[in-house]
Design a protein around this motif. Sequence first.
Motif, PDB file in Angstrom:
ATOM      1  N   ILE A 175      20.355  25.750 -39.132  1.00  0.00           N
ATOM      2  CA  ILE A 175      20.458  24.418 -39.736  1.00  0.00           C
ATOM      3  C   ILE A 175      21.240  23.452 -38.849  1.00  0.00           C
ATOM      4  O   ILE A 175      21.620  22.371 -39.284  1.00  0.00           O
ATOM      5  CB  ILE A 175      21.072  24.466 -41.150  1.00  0.00           C
ATOM      6  N   SER A 176      21.467  23.843 -37.594  1.00  0.00           N
ATOM      7  CA  SER A 176      22.112  22.919 -36.666  1.00  0.00           C
ATOM      8  C   SER A 176      21.181  21.732 -36.439  1.00  0.00           C
ATOM      9  O   SER A 176      19.963  21.805 -36.671  1.00  0.00           O
ATOM     10  CB  SER A 176      22.381  23.617 -35.344  1.00  0.00           C
ATOM     11  N   PHE A 177      21.761  20.657 -35.952  1.00  0.00           N
ATOM     12  CA  PHE A 177      20.999  19.444 -35.646  1.00  0.00           C
ATOM     13  C   PHE A 177      19.842  19.755 -34.697  1.00  0.00           C
ATOM     14  O   PHE A 177      18.686  19.423 -34.964  1.00  0.00           O
ATOM     15  CB  PHE A 177      21.958  18.413 -35.048  1.00  0.00           C
ATOM     16  N   GLN A 178      20.148  20.442 -33.569  1.00  0.00           N
ATOM     17  CA  GLN A 178      19.106  20.624 -32.558  1.00  0.00           C
ATOM     18  C   GLN A 178      18.020  21.580 -33.032  1.00  0.00           C
ATOM     19  O   GLN A 178      16.845  21.401 -32.687  1.00  0.00           O
ATOM     20  CB  GLN A 178      19.705  21.097 -31.217  1.00  0.00           C
ATOM     21  N   ALA A 179      18.388  22.588 -33.838  1.00  0.00           N
ATOM     22  CA  ALA A 179      17.379  23.539 -34.325  1.00  0.00           C
ATOM     23  C   ALA A 179      16.407  22.818 -35.254  1.00  0.00           C
ATOM     24  O   ALA A 179      15.193  23.027 -35.195  1.00  0.00           O
ATOM     25  CB  ALA A 179      18.049  24.699 -35.052  1.00  0.00           C
ATOM     26  N   GLN A 180      16.929  21.933 -36.104  1.00  0.00           N
ATOM     27  CA  GLN A 180      16.088  21.215 -37.056  1.00  0.00           C
ATOM     28  C   GLN A 180      15.193  20.196 -36.371  1.00  0.00           C
ATOM     29  O   GLN A 180      14.014  20.075 -36.694  1.00  0.00           O
ATOM     30  CB  GLN A 180      16.978  20.521 -38.093  1.00  0.00           C
ATOM     31  N   VAL A 181      15.768  19.460 -35.410  1.00  0.00           N
ATOM     32  CA  VAL A 181      14.976  18.431 -34.725  1.00  0.00           C
ATOM     33  C   VAL A 181      13.898  19.091 -33.869  1.00  0.00           C
ATOM     34  O   VAL A 181      12.725  18.711 -33.919  1.00  0.00           O
ATOM     35  CB  VAL A 181      15.887  17.510 -33.876  1.00  0.00           C
ATOM     36  N   SER A 182      14.261  20.136 -33.112  1.00  0.00           N
ATOM     37  CA  SER A 182      13.256  20.734 -32.228  1.00  0.00           C
ATOM     38  C   SER A 182      12.172  21.415 -33.048  1.00  0.00           C
ATOM     39  O   SER A 182      10.992  21.339 -32.701  1.00  0.00           O
ATOM     40  CB  SER A 182      13.909  21.680 -31.220  1.00  0.00           C
ATOM     41  N   SER A 183      12.528  22.034 -34.156  1.00  0.00           N
ATOM     42  CA  SER A 183      11.505  22.705 -34.951  1.00  0.00           C
ATOM     43  C   SER A 183      10.563  21.687 -35.605  1.00  0.00           C
ATOM     44  O   SER A 183       9.344  21.834 -35.554  1.00  0.00           O
ATOM     45  CB  SER A 183      12.198  23.643 -35.937  1.00  0.00           C
ATOM     46  N   ALA A 184      11.102  20.599 -36.162  1.00  0.00           N
ATOM     47  CA  ALA A 184      10.241  19.600 -36.818  1.00  0.00           C
ATOM     48  C   ALA A 184       9.334  18.894 -35.807  1.00  0.00           C
ATOM     49  O   ALA A 184       8.196  18.563 -36.121  1.00  0.00           O
ATOM     50  CB  ALA A 184      11.094  18.581 -37.557  1.00  0.00           C
ATOM     51  N   LEU A 185       9.855  18.658 -34.594  1.00  0.00           N
ATOM     52  CA  LEU A 185       9.066  17.927 -33.598  1.00  0.00           C
ATOM     53  C   LEU A 185       8.256  18.860 -32.698  1.00  0.00           C
ATOM     54  O   LEU A 185       7.627  18.426 -31.754  1.00  0.00           O
ATOM     55  CB  LEU A 185       9.983  17.030 -32.742  1.00  0.00           C
ATOM     56  N   LYS A 186       8.304  20.172 -33.019  1.00  0.00           N
ATOM     57  CA  LYS A 186       7.563  21.186 -32.257  1.00  0.00           C
ATOM     58  C   LYS A 186       7.952  21.173 -30.777  1.00  0.00           C
ATOM     59  O   LYS A 186       7.106  21.192 -29.880  1.00  0.00           O
ATOM     60  CB  LYS A 186       6.051  21.012 -32.438  1.00  0.00           C
ATOM     61  N   LEU A 187       9.238  21.131 -30.529  1.00  0.00           N
ATOM     62  CA  LEU A 187       9.775  21.163 -29.173  1.00  0.00           C
ATOM     63  C   LEU A 187      10.536  22.479 -29.015  1.00  0.00           C
ATOM     64  O   LEU A 187      10.933  23.087 -30.009  1.00  0.00           O
ATOM     65  CB  LEU A 187      10.748  19.994 -28.964  1.00  0.00           C
ATOM     66  N   PRO A 188      10.768  22.931 -27.769  1.00  0.00           N
ATOM     67  CA  PRO A 188      11.587  24.134 -27.592  1.00  0.00           C
ATOM     68  C   PRO A 188      13.020  23.903 -28.095  1.00  0.00           C
ATOM     69  O   PRO A 188      13.521  22.772 -28.019  1.00  0.00           O
ATOM     70  CB  PRO A 188      11.586  24.364 -26.074  1.00  0.00           C
ATOM     71  N   ASN A 189      13.646  24.956 -28.603  1.00  0.00           N
ATOM     72  CA  ASN A 189      15.012  24.834 -29.130  1.00  0.00           C
ATOM     73  C   ASN A 189      16.008  24.826 -27.960  1.00  0.00           C
ATOM     74  O   ASN A 189      16.663  25.820 -27.662  1.00  0.00           O
ATOM     75  CB  ASN A 189      15.300  25.972 -30.109  1.00  0.00           C
ATOM     76  N   ILE A 190      16.058  23.663 -27.321  1.00  0.00           N
ATOM     77  CA  ILE A 190      16.932  23.447 -26.164  1.00  0.00           C
ATOM     78  C   ILE A 190      17.590  22.090 -26.365  1.00  0.00           C
ATOM     79  O   ILE A 190      16.930  21.146 -26.796  1.00  0.00           O
ATOM     80  CB  ILE A 190      16.111  23.405 -24.851  1.00  0.00           C
ATOM     81  N   PHE A 191      18.886  22.014 -26.090  1.00  0.00           N
ATOM     82  CA  PHE A 191      19.494  20.676 -26.075  1.00  0.00           C
ATOM     83  C   PHE A 191      20.427  20.599 -24.882  1.00  0.00           C
ATOM     84  O   PHE A 191      20.784  21.616 -24.276  1.00  0.00           O
ATOM     85  CB  PHE A 191      20.209  20.356 -27.389  1.00  0.00           C
ATOM     86  N   ALA A 192      20.769  19.369 -24.524  1.00  0.00           N
ATOM     87  CA  ALA A 192      21.643  19.175 -23.376  1.00  0.00           C
ATOM     88  C   ALA A 192      22.609  18.041 -23.665  1.00  0.00           C
ATOM     89  O   ALA A 192      22.286  17.105 -24.403  1.00  0.00           O
ATOM     90  CB  ALA A 192      20.811  18.861 -22.137  1.00  0.00           C
ATOM     91  N   LEU A 193      23.799  18.177 -23.090  1.00  0.00           N
ATOM     92  CA  LEU A 193      24.811  17.128 -23.202  1.00  0.00           C
ATOM     93  C   LEU A 193      25.066  16.553 -21.824  1.00  0.00           C
ATOM     94  O   LEU A 193      25.187  17.297 -20.848  1.00  0.00           O
ATOM     95  CB  LEU A 193      26.127  17.709 -23.733  1.00  0.00           C
TER      96      LEU A 193
END
Length: 414
Positions: A175-193
């Motif tokens: 339920i992290s921000f990046q897991a939710q955004v990547s899953s809804a937008l069908k993107l790999p579960n990767i984020f960068a700062l």
Amino acid sequence: MASTTFFIILASLSLSLAAAAAAVTYPITKDTAKTRLYYTTLQVGTPPSSISLTLTLASQFTWFDCETKNNAYNSTSYNPVRCSTKACDDAGGAGCLGCTNGPPKPGCTNDTCALGAYNPFNDFIASAGMYTDILRVPSTAAKTVVSAFPFACAYGLNGLPKMSRGMLGLAMTKISFQAQVSSALKLPNIFALCLPSTGTGKLLVGGGPYSFSTGDLVETPIVINPNSTAAMYFVGEPSDEYFLGVKSIKVAGVAVALNSTLLTFDKDGYGGTKLSTIDPHTVLHSGIYKPIVNAFTAAARGMKMKRAANYGYFKVCYAASSVANDRHGRIVPIIDLVLQNVSTYWRMYGSDLMVRVSNDVLCLGIVESSEKNPRTAIVVGGRQMENRLVEFDLVVSKLRFSQPLIRRSTSCSH
Ligand SMILES: *[C@@H]1O[C@H](CO)[C@@H](O)[C@H](O)[C@H]1NC(C)=O
Ligand SMILES: *[C@@H]1O[C@H](CO)[C@@H](O)[C@H](O)[C@H]1NC(C)=O
Ligand SMILES: *[C@@H]1O[C@H](CO)[C@@H](O)[C@H](O)[C@H]1NC(C)=O
Ligand SMILES: *[C@@H]1O[C@H](CO)[C@@H](O)[C@H](O)[C@H]1NC(C)=O
Ligand SMILES: *[C@@H]1O[C@H](CO)[C@@H](O)[C@H](O)[C@H]1NC(C)=O
């Protein structure tokens, strides 16, 4: 015939353009005036409310103050997550909330899953109702909406930037921000700062390639601490924070003798090295701080750097006039966190290490933990992550990071 060819070229051109940059980019601001924390702004609900949140790699979910009085979050599209549902269990729900001061609104509903929303700055856990609502994402992907973005309605904003109404959870959870955004937008579960020192940096979701030049990235596994480091957890749960396997530390190219037990986890998960955006500077267990500072000050003496008085919690300061510099920043003894092998390290240069506290004084931006036995021995803080790309690849559980961007004559705010 000619026009058909033209059409095909155009179509493939636009396809490659769409794939060229990270799909989701949020601007990050640093609260340079006071807290030195980093925040970004989400668009949540119907009508969309702009909600600024402090970035934290330590929070399992996003939480904010849902009260409407200042900056209205007055949404008609929210849904409470009910108690004893799978969504509640998956989120680590601990209990059930009701509300007698109706009418119902986010933060005041019955039969609502309770999450523990932790504010590290006053060490307070608020019992917070879990909700979902629409999140609009600034994205070049085909989809731009997360229809059921999970968050908690909490309270208690002590220690956060004035602009910020809560915390954006970037830990390794579903339920992290990046897991939710990547899953809804069908993107790999990767984020960068790409944290800024001033100006505007970037939070990127969905993976690269990135639109700015980072140079080669160093790759290292994300290490799992078998004991949770969260404020609230069930015994037996592993940590969902981001640990690195630091094997040794070099100062000016020489390995420092230190109690290496601190670099690994003990039976309760004490020790190790993690990344933190809510610690402005790197914090070391005193058993590591002392030998590192001894090595640093000895090497600095060799470079004719002149000590100046302590400043706040900085105990190693220098007269700025005695510290050489070049186009990449101050020239001081470099510190390497050596990772899985001798050719893999997180190198901290003068641009990462030295904090200007006045016109005349620069201090080493690494501090000693105030706790005798801190939970984590090395906490790499925001200042030491700034102005480089740090990528968290949760598909393969790897961390990748660039050299300081100043070495490529750029920064996270370009
Ligand atoms: C919330 O929105 C409703 C409907 O748009 C409006 O009637 C109400 O006054 C708003 N409340 C606040 C506190 O802004
Ligand atoms: C919650 O339930 C109680 C008891 O049935 C009721 O009095 C109260 O109005 C309800 N609150 C909301 C926000 O619906
Ligand atoms: C090393 O650190 C551990 C953990 O704090 C401690 O138990 C041990 O006694 C230390 N060893 C030495 C040689 O100082
Ligand atoms: C740490 O994890 C181990 C293995 O799961 C467990 O036996 C121990 O009780 C945990 N310690 C704490 C403080 O939770
Ligand atoms: C060190 O680790 C990196 C990344 O895992 C690997 O590519 C490289 O081959 C390793 N180098 C040595 C000398 O083992």
